[in-house]
Design a protein around this motif. Structure first.
Motif, short mmCIF file in Angstrom:
data_model
loop_
_atom_site.label_atom_id
_atom_site.label_comp_id
_atom_site.label_asym_id
_atom_site.label_seq_id
_atom_site.Cartn_x
_atom_site.Cartn_y
_atom_site.Cartn_z
N GLN A 213 -11.18 -5.09 4.09
CA GLN A 213 -11.78 -4.99 5.42
C GLN A 213 -12.95 -4.00 5.45
OE1 GLN A 213 -8.45 -4.21 8.11
NE2 GLN A 213 -8.26 -6.39 8.50
N LYS A 214 -13.77 -4.06 4.41
CA LYS A 214 -14.88 -3.12 4.27
C LYS A 214 -15.90 -3.24 5.39
CE LYS A 214 -17.39 -1.05 0.42
NZ LYS A 214 -17.73 -1.19 -1.02
N GLU A 215 -15.89 -4.37 6.09
CA GLU A 215 -16.87 -4.58 7.16
C GLU A 215 -16.54 -3.79 8.42
OE1 GLU A 215 -13.61 -7.59 7.84
OE2 GLU A 215 -14.66 -6.73 6.11
N LEU A 216 -15.32 -3.25 8.52
CA LEU A 216 -14.93 -2.50 9.71
C LEU A 216 -15.53 -1.10 9.70
CD1 LEU A 216 -11.21 -3.63 10.12
CD2 LEU A 216 -13.29 -4.66 11.03
N LYS A 217 -15.63 -0.50 10.86
CA LYS A 217 -16.44 0.71 11.06
C LYS A 217 -15.85 1.97 10.44
CE LYS A 217 -18.87 3.15 14.80
NZ LYS A 217 -19.14 3.16 16.26
N TYR A 218 -14.55 2.19 10.62
CA TYR A 218 -13.95 3.46 10.21
C TYR A 218 -13.03 3.26 9.00
CZ TYR A 218 -15.67 5.24 14.65
OH TYR A 218 -16.49 5.60 15.69
N THR A 219 -13.16 4.17 8.03
CA THR A 219 -12.34 4.11 6.82
C THR A 219 -11.42 5.33 6.77
OG1 THR A 219 -14.03 2.93 5.55
CG2 THR A 219 -12.38 4.14 4.29
N ASN A 220 -10.14 5.07 6.55
CA ASN A 220 -9.15 6.13 6.38
C ASN A 220 -8.53 6.01 5.00
OD1 ASN A 220 -8.80 7.35 9.30
ND2 ASN A 220 -8.86 5.13 9.56
N ILE A 221 -8.73 7.03 4.18
CA ILE A 221 -8.15 7.05 2.84
C ILE A 221 -6.84 7.82 2.91
CG2 ILE A 221 -8.48 7.80 0.45
CD1 ILE A 221 -11.54 7.63 1.05
N LEU A 222 -5.76 7.19 2.49
CA LEU A 222 -4.42 7.75 2.62
C LEU A 222 -3.91 8.18 1.25
CD1 LEU A 222 -2.98 4.91 4.91
CD2 LEU A 222 -4.34 6.90 5.60
N LEU A 223 -3.71 9.47 1.07
CA LEU A 223 -3.19 10.00 -0.19
C LEU A 223 -1.67 10.08 -0.09
CD1 LEU A 223 -5.76 12.92 -0.75
CD2 LEU A 223 -5.93 10.52 -1.49
N ILE A 224 -0.99 9.37 -0.98
CA ILE A 224 0.47 9.33 -0.96
C ILE A 224 1.00 10.06 -2.19
CG2 ILE A 224 2.46 7.86 -0.53
CD1 ILE A 224 0.21 7.20 1.36
N PRO A 225 1.60 11.23 -2.03
CA PRO A 225 2.06 11.99 -3.20
C PRO A 225 3.30 11.37 -3.86
CG PRO A 225 1.81 13.38 -1.23
CD PRO A 225 1.78 11.96 -0.78
N GLU A 226 3.48 11.70 -5.10
CA GLU A 226 4.69 11.34 -5.83
C GLU A 226 5.92 11.79 -5.04
OE1 GLU A 226 6.94 12.79 -9.94
OE2 GLU A 226 4.83 13.31 -9.57
N GLY A 227 6.93 10.93 -4.99
CA GLY A 227 8.16 11.27 -4.29
C GLY A 227 8.25 10.71 -2.88
N LYS A 228 7.11 10.29 -2.31
CA LYS A 228 7.12 9.67 -0.98
C LYS A 228 7.50 8.20 -1.11
CE LYS A 228 5.95 13.45 1.01
NZ LYS A 228 6.97 14.19 1.80
N ARG A 229 7.85 7.59 0.02
CA ARG A 229 8.32 6.20 -0.01
C ARG A 229 7.33 5.27 0.69
NH1 ARG A 229 14.83 6.07 1.20
NH2 ARG A 229 15.44 7.83 -0.10
N ILE A 230 7.18 4.09 0.12
CA ILE A 230 6.38 3.03 0.73
C ILE A 230 7.09 1.69 0.49
CG2 ILE A 230 4.19 4.24 0.38
CD1 ILE A 230 3.66 2.21 -1.93
N LEU A 231 6.65 0.69 1.23
CA LEU A 231 7.12 -0.68 0.99
C LEU A 231 5.91 -1.50 0.56
CD1 LEU A 231 9.24 -2.98 1.16
CD2 LEU A 231 8.54 -3.28 3.55
N PHE A 232 5.91 -1.94 -0.68
CA PHE A 232 4.78 -2.72 -1.20
C PHE A 232 5.14 -4.20 -1.18
CE2 PHE A 232 2.46 -4.65 -4.84
CZ PHE A 232 1.18 -4.48 -4.34
#
Length: 274
Positions: A213-232
């Motif tokens: 979605q590079k065409e959208l206006k605002y970019t948020n880069i999210l740094l996720i440290p080792e040990g945190k949880r996500i659902l991929f």
């Protein structure tokens, strides 16, 4: 004359146009944004269309007031706008005058937005709804955001409930640091942050694809440290969709404001898993 046209068509979007002017000037308060979305959902806008040959057949010979019978192939297609790559936008105008001011010569139809949403749910050809494109009252909305406006509260609640169950059962603990990206046309993460910390109350979507979605206006880069949880879920949806979910109530803390349009965040506490 304009008032006469509005009376004949029954479509008057003057208040919507006023709000669009304020949005363009950056003067819209949250309450007026809500008013705009409410009006937009209930409005009839003019959509340029291309009539089928079956529809046009014999129209020149028809008489005013005459009832015409057409076949099952009579219909129309959206006179869409071409975007970068193969992407398409659905053009919508608050008035026929604005449409004509762009130089677009096209048939058009006044569509209720709810009916348009029902139609667009049946296709994946379009990525954007463009309101008054090529005018000074221009605004855009990603197609997913447009469709979400018309989801019932029950449907939305059920979707969130299912995602929460999947998050609880299938989230993985990261074995290394990663970064994700989230883009939007509104800088709502920063606007809603308190003391530099943003906390979503629903599952938060992001992508591993840095160009998503590079065409959208605002970019948020999210740094996720080792040990945190996500659902991929990338193996299911691929790179061209949001492919990562982050649990609600996760704390996103501002690390750096790169520029006016780019913010770096780092994930902190995740009370959802406690």
């Amino acid at each position: 004359m304009k008032d006469e046209i509005k009376q004949e068509s029954g479509v008057d979007n003057s208040r919507l146009e006023e709000l669009l002017k304020e949005m363009d000037a950056g003067l819209v308060e949250p309450a007026k944004k809500e008013e705009f979305l409410k009006l937009f959902k209930e409005s009839q806008l003019f959509m340029p269309i291309i009539l089928s040959d079956e529809w046009l057949k014999g129209i020149e010979d028809s008489k005013p007031g005459e009832t015409r019978t057409v076949g099952e192939n009579a219909g129309f297609s959206i006179n869409y706008l071409k975007l970068e790559g193969d992407k398409r936008a659905v053009p919508l105008f608050t008035s026929t005058e604005l449409m004509e001011s762009t130089g677009l010569q096209s048939s058009c139809i006044a569509f209720y937005m709810e009916d348009l949403a029902d139609m667009l749910k049946q296709t994946d050809k379009y990525s954007l709804v463009a309101i008054n494109p090529l005018t000074n009252l221009e605004a855009g909305m990603p197609i997913d955001s447009f469709l979400n406006l018309f989801e019932s509260a029950d449907e939305e609640e059920e979707v969130i409930k299912n995602i929460l169950a999947i998050l609880e059962k299938h989230s993985v603990v990261l074995e290394e640091n990663i970064s994700l990206v989230f883009r939007s046309d509104e800088n709502f993460m920063k606007e809603q942050a308190v003391n530099g910390i943003f906390v979503p109350h629903v599952p938060f979507r992001a992508s591993t694809n840095p160009d998503f979605q590079k065409e959208l206006k605002y970019t948020n880069i999210l740094l996720i440290p080792e040990g945190k949880r996500i659902l991929f879920v990338g193996s299911v949806v691929g790179e061209d969709s949001f492919n990562t979910f982050i649990a609600p109530l996760t704390e996103f803390e501002i690390v750096e404001e790169v520029d006016e349009f780019t913010t770096v965040w780092k994930i902190g506490a995740q009370p959802f898993y406690e």
